[in-house]
Design an enzyme around this catalytic site. Structure first.
Site, PDB file in Angstrom:
ATOM      1  N   HIS A  82       0.835  -1.212   0.000  1.00 44.45           N
ATOM      2  CA  HIS A  82       0.000   0.000   0.000  1.00 44.45           C
ATOM      3  C   HIS A  82       0.865   1.255   0.000  1.00 44.45           C
ATOM      4  CE1 HIS A  82      -3.159   2.831   1.054  1.00 44.45           C
ATOM      5  NE2 HIS A  82      -4.050   1.860   0.906  1.00 44.45           N
ATOM      6  N   PRO A 164       7.982  20.121  12.607  1.00 37.42           N
ATOM      7  CA  PRO A 164       8.479  20.133  13.990  1.00 37.42           C
ATOM      8  C   PRO A 164       9.478  21.264  14.191  1.00 37.42           C
ATOM      9  CG  PRO A 164       8.629  17.942  13.007  1.00 37.42           C
ATOM     10  CD  PRO A 164       8.335  18.896  11.901  1.00 37.42           C
ATOM     11  N   PRO A 165       9.569  21.802  15.399  1.00 32.77           N
ATOM     12  CA  PRO A 165      10.591  22.823  15.668  1.00 32.77           C
ATOM     13  C   PRO A 165      11.985  22.205  15.587  1.00 32.77           C
ATOM     14  CG  PRO A 165       9.510  22.138  17.698  1.00 32.77           C
ATOM     15  CD  PRO A 165       8.742  21.500  16.581  1.00 32.77           C
ATOM     16  N   ALA A 174      20.911  19.622   4.905  1.00 31.07           N
ATOM     17  CA  ALA A 174      21.994  18.650   4.895  1.00 31.07           C
ATOM     18  C   ALA A 174      21.515  17.270   5.341  1.00 31.07           C
ATOM     19  CB  ALA A 174      23.133  19.128   5.808  1.00 31.07           C
ATOM     20  N   PRO A 177      16.632  14.882  10.712  1.00 28.39           N
ATOM     21  CA  PRO A 177      16.790  14.278  12.037  1.00 28.39           C
ATOM     22  C   PRO A 177      16.324  12.825  12.028  1.00 28.39           C
ATOM     23  CG  PRO A 177      15.860  16.468  12.232  1.00 28.39           C
ATOM     24  CD  PRO A 177      15.911  16.164  10.773  1.00 28.39           C
ATOM     25  N   GLY A 184       8.574   9.465   9.361  1.00 31.50           N
ATOM     26  CA  GLY A 184       8.051   9.977   8.103  1.00 31.50           C
ATOM     27  C   GLY A 184       7.031  11.078   8.314  1.00 31.50           C
TER      28      GLY A 184
END
Length: 580
Positions: A82, A164-165, A174, A177, A184
């Site tokens: 899926h 996200p912060p 580059a 995280p 994901g």
């Protein structure tokens, strides 16, 4: 009306039940949420979870489930049939009752923002919650799937709506995280309730079932040259088939044969009940089947259904018969079941198929054995016995609310009898409208039966508060005053609601079935008793209020309603006596 929403998150794990249970346990850890279904798939390596509850509870459960999924699922090692882009791949909120799609869309955006800020999960807003028109389409948000994660996060045109912060001085250019590499992205949105329904046919022909499906589904069928079945497909300038649309918007359908039943069915997904309701789809499939010499013998609902779909259907079929729609909810649903043949293949139990009923029953089963039964759920005998016991509640205010409900019910009964009276067929809608008003009033007053007793219990709870210190005594005194004010306001509400029963009883005494005029008169008597009885409760509670201006205002309102009730009863009884 209680607000209920459904959530159907899809998690990217369908094989390891230990992981799946961790996610569902986190969902079930929220009070007020009922887990309805967990459907894992091995080939897709994906689990579809369904749960319902209040908006606040569902959003909290959805957050906990997504947070746990981000912790226990590593998308770097995920493979399945899926399409997917995250540990929680898609998370839709769906209105069931008492809440709009637009309100769910706002909740979805708030949930997505929280998931990004508190759980570190990048989120797209899709369907009704989308910020960009193209992102209403889930496929646009999920394009490239998980493998395109770096591009999604670094390309401004493809970046999620909520990110996200990041630590100071860092960025995605580059490296991504590790926590986001694991989880994901998630698409969070709001969509309308989807009903999966199969229409049973008196044929074994899949081809004919498919023909009916193509007649009705929104997509329709390909346009062909010459023979509409075997002819060459007509293509547009882009080389795509030209389609002849079907008759039902917001539907998808195919025809198939079911070995278990030995019949063919038109299998349909209904994606927007506000565009195409269930009863409209049923009638249209019946029409198209009949044109092909086929009969629809019944309907099979797959999964659950919101109560409104059956209520709307029952009212629709009653109106087609020129019958009153002002009847109890369970009777309307029974009409829907019989009209669409929902019990054709197996018994259809609304308590097992209607979302709202499942939540009600779940609440009852979760209640402590010591939790008292709601007064409105008691038998008449049990209610009378409970009232007679030495406890001060239920008391006069509760009984007044019940008398008001009976007053409205009597007026409604006369309206329903009048709607179905021989020779009055052209007046059915007039009396049906009165009956609808009466049923709404019955429901309002029945709710007040328990609310009045709860109001008294609040006072008792306040009196039981500690009073050892000055602070405790002040808090106790304030709680007693607030509870007493509420205990005066509830019977005032009862007076106001019961007063509305006079309009129904007067109309039925003047215009209704003459054979039932005495019932309208009894309704007026009961309405007056309800108003005067509730008025006594307003006054006895108002006497304990320290705010005398507030107390006087409540008493003045009660006196005005009492005077009106006395006059209304007198006038209605004069009408009744003249006709007896």
């Amino acid at each position: 009306m209680n607000q209920i929403i459904e959530c159907v998150p899809n998690f990217s794990e369908g094989r390891d039940m230990t992981i799946i249970r961790q996610i569902t346990d986190s969902i079930e850890s929220v009070d007020g949420v009922r887990l309805l279904n967990v459907d894992p798939g091995d080939a897709t390596n994906r689990t579809v979870v369904t749960f319902v509850g209040s908006p606040e509870a569902v959003c909290e459960a959805a957050f906990r489930g997504a947070k746990k999924a981000a912790e226990v699922i590593d998308m770097r090692r995920h493979h399945g049939a899926h399409p997917r882009m995250g540990a929680t791949d898609v998370l839709p909120l769906i209105p069931v009752s008492g809440i709009t799609l637009q309100e769910c869309a706002l909740l979805a955006r708030q949930l997505a923002e929280r998931m990004a800020c508190e759980a570190g999960i990048p989120c797209y807003a899709y369907e009704a919650s989308a910020f960009k028109p193209e992102r209403k389409n889930l496929a646009v948000c999920r394009a490239g799937e998980y493998e395109a994660l770096h591009e999604k996060l670094t390309n401004p045109d493809k970046c999620p709506d909520f990110m996200p912060p990041l630590p100071v001085g860092s960025g995605f250019a580059a490296t991504i995280p590790e926590s986001i590499q694991r989880c994901g992205c998630t698409a969070v949105g709001a969509r309308d309730f989807l009903i999966a329904v199969n229409f049973n046919l008196n044929t074994t022909s899949t081809r004919r079932a498919n023909a009916i499906a193509f007649d009705v589904r929104e997509k329709g069928r390909p346009k062909r040259e010459g023979n509409p079945i075997t002819g060459k497909p007509v293509l547009d300038t882009d080389g795509k088939p030209v389609m002849i649309p079907g008759t039902l918007k917001a539907t998808k359908a195919i025809g198939w044969y079911i070995d278990e039943y030995g019949i063919a069915q038109v299998s349909m997904n209904m994606t927007d009940l506000s565009v195409t309701p269930l009863h409209v789809a049923f009638d249209e499939v019946c029409r198209c089947a009949q044109l092909r010499g086929i009969r629809v013998t019944g309907t099979e609902i797959v999964g659950l259904v919101p109560k409104r779909a059956l209520i709307d259907a029952g009212r629709y079929f009653l109106e087609k018969q020129h019958r009153s729609t002002g009847i109890p909810e369970e009777d309307i649903i029974k009409i829907a079941i019989k009209s669409m043949g929902l019990d054709d293949l197996r018994p259809f139990n609304p308590r097992e198929k209607v979302i709202e009923y499942l939540l009600e029953d779940d609440g009852r089963s979760a209640a402590s054995p010591s939790t008292p039964l709601k007064l409105v759920d008691m038998t008449v005998k049990a209610f009378a016995h409970e009232t007679s016991r030495e406890s001060p509640a239920p008391g006069g205010g509760t009984v007044s609310a019940y008398m008001g409900a009976l007053a409205a019910a009597l007026g409604t009964m006369v309206a329903n009898l009048s709607s179905h009276k021989a020779g009055w067929d052209d007046r059915w809608k007039e009396f049906s409208d009165w009956a609808d008003r009466g049923q709404q009033l019955v429901s309002e007053l029945l709710a007040l039966v328990d609310e009045d007793t709860q109001a008294f219990n609040r006072i008792m709870t306040a009196f039981g508060m500690p009073k050892k210190t000055d602070e405790e005594r002040a808090a106790r005194s304030e709680a007693i005053q607030q509870a007493t004010l509420y205990a005066a306001q509830v019977p005032l509400h009862t007076m106001q609601a019961a007063s509305k029963a006079f309009d129904i009883c007067r109309a039925m005494a003047e215009q209704g079935n003459p054979a039932s005029v005495s019932d309208a008169g009894v309704g007026a008597l009961a309405a007056r008793a309800a108003v005067l009885g509730a008025g006594l409760n307003v006054k006895i509670n108002a006497a304990s209020l320290k705010d005398r201006a507030q107390a006087d205002a409540l008493i003045a309102q009660a006196d005005a309603l009492i005077a009106q009730a006395n006059q209304q009863e007198k006038e209605i009884l004069q009408i009744v006596e003249a006709k007896l």
